[in-house]
Design an enzyme around this catalytic site. Structure first.
Site, PDB file in Angstrom:
ATOM      1  N   HIS A 185       0.823  -1.224   0.000  1.00 46.22           N
ATOM      2  CA  HIS A 185       0.000   0.000   0.000  1.00 46.22           C
ATOM      3  C   HIS A 185       0.855   1.271   0.000  1.00 46.22           C
ATOM      4  O   HIS A 185       0.342   2.357  -0.270  1.00 46.22           O
ATOM      5  CB  HIS A 185      -0.921   0.042   1.226  1.00 46.22           C
ATOM      6  CG  HIS A 185      -2.007  -0.996   1.199  1.00 46.22           C
ATOM      7  ND1 HIS A 185      -2.868  -1.128   0.130  1.00 46.22           N
ATOM      8  CD2 HIS A 185      -2.370  -1.946   2.094  1.00 46.22           C
ATOM      9  CE1 HIS A 185      -3.715  -2.126   0.380  1.00 46.22           C
ATOM     10  NE2 HIS A 185      -3.427  -2.643   1.558  1.00 46.22           N
TER      11      HIS A 185
HETATM   12 ZN   LIG Z   1      -4.218  -6.985   2.418  1.00 44.96          ZN
END
Ligand SMILES: [Zn+2]
Length: 683
Positions: A185
């Site tokens: 992320h």
């Molecule tokens: Zn994840």
């Protein structure tokens, strides 16, 4: 800025005993200081393992009231995986690769200066500062920090890099990095979602720099890298890092849920395919809901992942291996089993001469993570790959998504042929279009109306025209009325695999309309008919449930029917359940039964908190499912769902339309029994 060389307090390292001692001592291989082009040493073709308990030091700051073990990204995620590998004899068969602390310059291969500095500074804060910052970050970016975060994050990233280096140099064949914090992320300009540095993205850039040059021997050269991300979340950071790159192919399978699933927004949609020369080199497979399991993932691999990966021809494969799509994960809500993970690994090992690096990302059910990691590791080690006795077919929702993905990526990959029935804007400009489903709906409406002498129900709104028919005496004659809701305009109706539904070149292509057998039965019993076609493709964006509620309020609720039977097929079932709930039909004594005949689509359920409605539904309802539906597996989770769906009956057929015809006898008997029971009460 110099990074601080603080002595490591080993007493604070969690007491996990490793194979050869503790923490960083437990390594056999040397780091990448040796020349990348040196000849492979004696243990070539082994499987590498990166693991260090030092990466457990990053944990939720304990001064915060919330206990540390409350946070899903817990240190035990990696120790449990390591212990399970060790208990199963894998660790001693693997070559330990030492993780090292990544440098600021290496982080800068992907991230802005601020990302390094933010994490760097965290080691100098007091506990209460860290708690405060974490409370702030937690809200905004799903992050936490403690005084060891900087060290753990550097080792996590450096571990993936060293493993990639060991594979690319030929020192080992493939390998698994059991690392945390995860990375996918983390975007070039910000850390987020439990991720500080993007481990896989930094490793990919670094490897290309190190092994991409002309001076590197051809067999070791790495120009093209495939990053396959099977974490249940979209790896927004990784896609962003390679957004305009045609040397790194990023393929992600993740839950999307219409942009509602973390990290939210449209970046993980199938239409988000990279930009500039990187257009087509980001491939997103966005699941519309949870419950995706081995059948769906393996179908996606066969349909899209492997053909594109093979056409790309990578020199190295890195798997962003989150195990939060594993069955039992508290965040993912999906059903992938260790067999599924082993099979996906095995397929990817057929690429890049087997140069595969697996890097841990998410995964929050610690046991499921460990068992999935074990299956992947055994596959890397060359153990026999486990297989399913029989794999459940991918659900309709997944098949639909793959069809959309293929339509989107088809212009960029020769191996992907879009469905010939999909719209082609480039050749249609200015021409009149008739969709096949539109023609089918119109033809059926005319044919059914003539054959059964039905009248069109005025719909009050143009977009709903020609979607409902009824017996012409509906509003005059008191008798039993059947509301039959279906989606017969759908081209998928007769097929298990909608994307193979029709070959337009074939003159003999046809659609089976099995609704006639239902209408035959209704007419033979002299019941009244309300036939509603809820196929979304021809409702022009109008809401099917709104339409059904309109039909109920305007006609069924006011007609002199003595009894009402609700009969829904496939795609129409969801709207019928919504109607029951919104109009509280359990309180309407005329409504005597509900029958659903389904294919492989999601079975609608009565809302959990509607206790009375649920009781009524279980007593008065029947759901007919094909015997191949995934709910018939022995899984507890599915059994629980099945309970909420009411009384479920297995039908020895596969195609939804055959389920409808095969179940009709039972539907008729059930309706008769409900009618008789009601008469008894009246008598
Ligand atoms: Zn994840």
């Amino acid at each position: 800025m110099q990074s601080p060389q603080r002595p490591l307090d080993l007493a604070t390292i969690p007491a996990i005993v490793e194979e050869d001692g503790n923490g960083l001592d437990a390594v056999e291989d040397s780091p990448s200081s040796s020349s990348s082009s040196s000849s492979p040493p004696a243990f070539a073709l082994a499987t590498g393992l990166v693991y260090s308990t030092v990466m457990m030091l990053h944990s939720y700051p304990t001064t915060i009231v919330k206990p540390s073990d409350d946070h899903p990204e817990a240190p035990e995620r990696i120790s449990r995986a390591f212990i399970v590998l060790k208990e199963n004899g894998c660790v001693k068969r693997m070559k330990r690769i030492q993780p090292r602390e990544i440098t600021r310059d290496e982080v800068a291969l992907v991230h802005d200066k601020g990302v390094w500095e933010g994490v760097y500074r965290s080691q100098f804060y007091t506990r209460s500062d860290l708690a405060e910052i974490t409370a702030l970050f937690g809200e905004r970016s799903s992050l936490y920090l403690n005084e060891h975060t900087f060290l753990s994050a550097r080792l996590s990233c450096g571990g993936v890099m060293e493993l990639c280096d060991a594979v690319c140099s030929g020192r080992i064949h493939n390998g698994f990095a059991i690392v945390r914090p995860p990375g996918h992320h983390a975007e070039p300009d910000k850390s987020m979602g439990f991720c500080l540095f993007n481990n896989v993205a930094v490793a990919a850039r670094w490897i290309r720099q190190r092994y991409g040059g002309q001076d590197v021997p051809k067999e070791q050269r790495v120009r093209k890298i495939l990053i396959l991300d099977w974490d249940v979340h979209h790896g927004n950071g990784t896609q962003r890092a390679f957004e305009e790159d045609d040397d790194v192919l990023y393929i992600s399978l993740h839950r999307y849920d219409d942009g509602e699933f973390y990290p939210c927004g449209t970046y993980g949609a199938s239409a988000s395919m990279g930009s500039g020369k990187g257009r087509g080199f980001s491939v997103n497979i966005p699941w519309p809901c949870g419950d995706m399991g081995d059948g769906e993932y393996i179908y996606a691999f066969h349909q899209v992942v492997m053909p594109i990966a093979a056409e790309f021809g990578p020199d190295l494969v890195i798997i962003s291996a989150g195990f939060d799509a594993a069955m039992g994960d508290p965040l993912g809500g999906c059903d992938v089993t260790p067999i599924g993970y082993a099979q996906m690994t095995w397929m990817l090992m057929g690429l890049a001469k087997g140069k595969v690096v697996v890097a841990l990302e998410g995964g929050y059910n610690i046991e499921a993570l460990a068992l999935s990691a074990l299956a992947v590791t055994r596959t890397l080690l060359g153990d026999p790959v486990p297989s399913h006795e029989s794999l459940a077919p991918a659900c309709t929702a997944a098949v639909d998504v793959l069809r959309l993905v293929k339509r989107d990526v088809a212009p960029y990959w020769k191996c992907i042929e879009s469905n010939p029935l999909d719209p082609r804007p480039d050749i249609e400009d200015g021409l009149t279009r008739y969709s096949l489903s539109e023609l089918l709906k119109a033809h059926r409406q005319q044919e059914i109306a003539r054959h059964f002498q039905l009248s069109e129900l005025p719909a009050g709104d143009r977009k709903w025209d020609s979607h409902a028919l009824c017996s012409s005496d509906l509003m005059d004659t008191p008798r039993t009325v059947v509301l039959f809701a279906h989606d017969m305009g759908s081209l998928r109706a007769g097929n298990e695999r909608p994307n193979l539904a029709l070959i337009p070149e074939s003159e003999g292509a046809y659609i089976i309309d099995s609704s006639k057998v239902v209408l035959d039965w209704i007419q033979q019993r002299r019941f009244g008919i309300v036939d509603v076609n809820l196929y979304s493709g021809s409702l022009h964006g109008a809401d099917a449930t709104d339409f059904l509620e309109f039909i109920w309020d305007t006609y069924l609720d006011l007609c002199p029917a003595t009894d009402i039977v609700l009969f829904a097929h496939a795609g129409a079932a969801k709207s019928v359940l919504s109607l029951i709930s919104s109009r509280r039909l359990d309180k309407d004594s005329r409504v005597i039964s509900t029958c659903l005949t389904m294919g492989h689509e999601a079975v609608p359920m009565v809302p959990k908190d509607e206790v009375d409605l649920r009781k009524w539904y279980i007593k008065n309802g029947r759901v007919f499912l094909p015997e191949t539906h995934s709910w018939w597996s022995q899984d507890d989770d599915k059994r629980r769902k099945m309970k909420r769906a009411g009384k479920v009956v297995s039908v020895a057929e596969r195609r939804p339309i055959q389920v409808l015809t095969a179940a009709l006898g039972e539907v008729a008997a059930f309706v008769d029994a409900r009618l008789a029971a009601k008469q008894e009460i009246v008598a």
